[in-house]
Design an enzyme around this catalytic site. Structure first.
Site, PDB file in Angstrom:
ATOM      1  N   LYS A 121       9.807 -11.518  -5.316  1.00  0.00           N
ATOM      2  CA  LYS A 121       9.038 -10.369  -5.954  1.00  0.00           C
ATOM      3  C   LYS A 121       9.106  -8.936  -5.598  1.00  0.00           C
ATOM      4  O   LYS A 121       9.333  -8.115  -6.423  1.00  0.00           O
ATOM      5  CB  LYS A 121       7.404 -10.742  -5.501  1.00  0.00           C
ATOM      6  CG  LYS A 121       6.921 -12.154  -6.061  1.00  0.00           C
ATOM      7  CD  LYS A 121       5.705 -12.213  -5.494  1.00  0.00           C
ATOM      8  CE  LYS A 121       5.246 -12.425  -4.118  1.00  0.00           C
ATOM      9  NZ  LYS A 121       5.995 -13.815  -3.699  1.00  0.00           N
ATOM     10  N   THR A 122       9.574  -8.707  -4.162  1.00  0.00           N
ATOM     11  CA  THR A 122       9.696  -7.445  -3.752  1.00  0.00           C
ATOM     12  C   THR A 122      10.828  -6.881  -4.389  1.00  0.00           C
ATOM     13  O   THR A 122      10.987  -5.812  -4.824  1.00  0.00           O
ATOM     14  CB  THR A 122       9.874  -7.385  -2.185  1.00  0.00           C
ATOM     15  OG1 THR A 122       8.691  -7.709  -1.816  1.00  0.00           O
ATOM     16  CG2 THR A 122      10.243  -6.055  -1.652  1.00  0.00           C
ATOM     17  N   GLU A 165       3.743  -5.722  -7.394  1.00  0.00           N
ATOM     18  CA  GLU A 165       4.307  -7.108  -6.813  1.00  0.00           C
ATOM     19  C   GLU A 165       2.675  -7.911  -7.032  1.00  0.00           C
ATOM     20  O   GLU A 165       1.737  -7.379  -6.436  1.00  0.00           O
ATOM     21  CB  GLU A 165       4.833  -6.823  -5.557  1.00  0.00           C
ATOM     22  CG  GLU A 165       5.244  -8.301  -4.699  1.00  0.00           C
ATOM     23  CD  GLU A 165       5.763  -8.020  -3.570  1.00  0.00           C
ATOM     24  OE1 GLU A 165       5.703  -8.798  -2.828  1.00  0.00           O
ATOM     25  OE2 GLU A 165       6.413  -6.551  -3.475  1.00  0.00           O
TER      26      GLU A 165
END
Length: 464
Positions: A121-122, A165
């Site tokens: 995600k990051t 995110e």
């Protein structure tokens, strides 16, 4: 063009303001003009960055830190019910707002892209933030890690796009209403909140169901959990589904990923045309993250060739295979990986980037519950290293579980043929690794806890 400050967020107080998710929201609110305050357990660079934006940051938690005129108290799921500032908020009848609700309120009126998945995600959110900024679209963004270039995890932009995110760990990603959502993968994790894959799928289905009518779900075509989720959500009304990956059936098909040292060259087939671009971090998984970002941007109407070129400007996120330095011919790299899939991906990436080097790993398990459920798989992942040092479990928000220690991982690693050693004194790790390392070796500090602090210490020992 960006909206102003929601009324409830005009004078917010953040408990745990230094956390990756909390600090990002606080920064955006401060940049929009809110009177931001909060507290954190210890002093940090993040606290200083918030103060530079005009926020009041207290160190430690005490009832007196909460101002009487606070418009709300913002908490994450990690904040315990007996926190003194939370108790004081109840006494003052100050509304308590979950981090996810605060973030959702900041997205209002904007074209939101929400990036979800068990891993990646990051990185993917960061790739989008960098690329959209490079294209002068001035996005707002909230990320779970600091970008290597700007050095921050969040920014308020004047443009129409908000990239965030989306955290599945506590189901809070179900609070968002994105125009475009990305699902990178679906696996069982966060065992304190999910008892089974069935619960995981239900949670991701609810997330997909919050995409605005006519919006788009960008989802992996190669990962088993994502494929299952795709089948479950295709019947949702007014939802466009775009798959990406190496599968022949993918809508955005990866034709080839070519390693180029610590970078990769990626060629995709999009709308029948070949498109090649560079990803400036090593590893197949990061290349696939970039393809997901490309597909999401195209779903918003951004020309693919412009976006592909801009994605090449991404230079990484702190703690995602971040080079900390080199001393005595040894490179020290930091990884946030803490789930077996992430660990395997990063270790394979490092193997591919430097196949002749010896790979030494310092691994710190994160959470007792995760170790209890996945300790064997963590140990098996460490078999990809030439030698590993395993620290005690980093508890974060959890209390110990009887019988659950890092020895579970060490036993599994040794059973898989790995050279794994326990070091219970974190202060001794730097000297231990410096004694093991030889010129040409790679040292990887790995985990979601404070193992990241060891990189500079190892470099100091190597230099002495």
């Amino acid at each position: 063009m960006a909206p102003g400050i929601p009324a409830a967020m005009e004078r917010p107080h953040f408990i745990g303001i230094g956390g990756a998710g909390m600090s990002g929201i606080a920064k955006i609110l401060a940049q929009r003009g809110a009177k931001v305050a909060g507290s954190d357990a210890k002093e940090s660079g993040t606290a200083e960055a918030l103060r530079a934006l005009g926020a009041t940051v207290h160190i430690g938690h005490a009832t007196g830190h909460l101002a009487d005129d606070a418009s709300c108290v913002v908490v994450s799921s990690a904040i315990r019910a007996d926190n003194p500032e939370l108790l004081r908020a109840a006494e003052l009848s100050v509304p308590v707002v979950h981090r996810s609700d605060a973030l959702a309120s900041l997205m209002g009126g904007l074209r939101a892209i929400a990036v979800a998945g068990t891993h990646g995600k990051t990185t993917t959110t960061s790739m989008l933030a960098v690329a959209l900024t490079e294209l002068n679209l001035d996005p707002s963004y909230a990320i779970g890690g600091d970008l290597a270039g700007p050095g921050t995890n969040a920014a308020h932009g004047e443009g129409a796009i908000f990239v965030a995110e989306a955290d599945e760990s506590d189901r809070s990603f179900q609070k968002y209403d994105p125009e475009v959502a990305i699902v990178l993968n679906v696996e069982l994790d966060h065992h304190a909140n999910y008892a089974s894959m069935a619960e995981i799928y239900e949670s991701f289905e609810a997330f997909a169901g919050k995409i605005v009518p006519g919006g788009t779900l960008v989802i992996a075509a190669d990962q088993e959990g994502a494929v299952e989720l795709t089948e479950r959500v295709r019947a949702l009304p007014s939802l466009n589904v775009v798959t990406y990956g190496e599968s022949e059936t993918a809508d955005v098909r990866v034709h080839k990923i070519t390693p180029r040292g610590l970078t990769s060259e990626v060629t995709v087939v999009l709308n029948g045309k070949y498109l090649t671009f560079t990803v400036s971090v090593p590893g197949r998984h990061y290349a696939l993250n970039a393809v997901a970002a490309l597909a999401a941007g195209v779903a918003l109407g951004i020309p693919a060739h412009n976006l592909a070129s801009a994605l090449g400007k991404y230079t990484g996120v702190k703690r995602r295979l971040q080079l900390k330095g080199e001393a005595a011919g040894v490179q020290v790299i930091d990884s946030y990986a803490h789930h077996p899939t992430e660990m395997t991906a990063d270790l394979e990436a490092m193997r591919g980037a430097a196949s002749e080097a010896r790979l030494l790993v310092v691994f710190q398990p994160h959470l007792f519950s995760r170790t209890q459920e996945l300790g064997t798989e963590m140990g098996q992942a460490l078999a990809l290293a030439d030698a590993s040092v395993v620290l005690d479990i980093y508890p974060a928000r959890e209390d110990p579980i009887p019988g659950i220690t890092s020895e579970l991982i060490i036993d599994a690693a040794r059973a898989a043929g790995a050279d794994a050693t326990a070091v219970h004194d974190k202060a001794a790790v730097a000297g231990t690794i410096a004694g093991m390392a030889k010129p040409g070796d790679l040292v990887l500090t790995m985990g979601a806890g404070d193992v990241t602090e060891l990189g500079p210490q190892i470099l100091d020992h190597l230099s002495s």
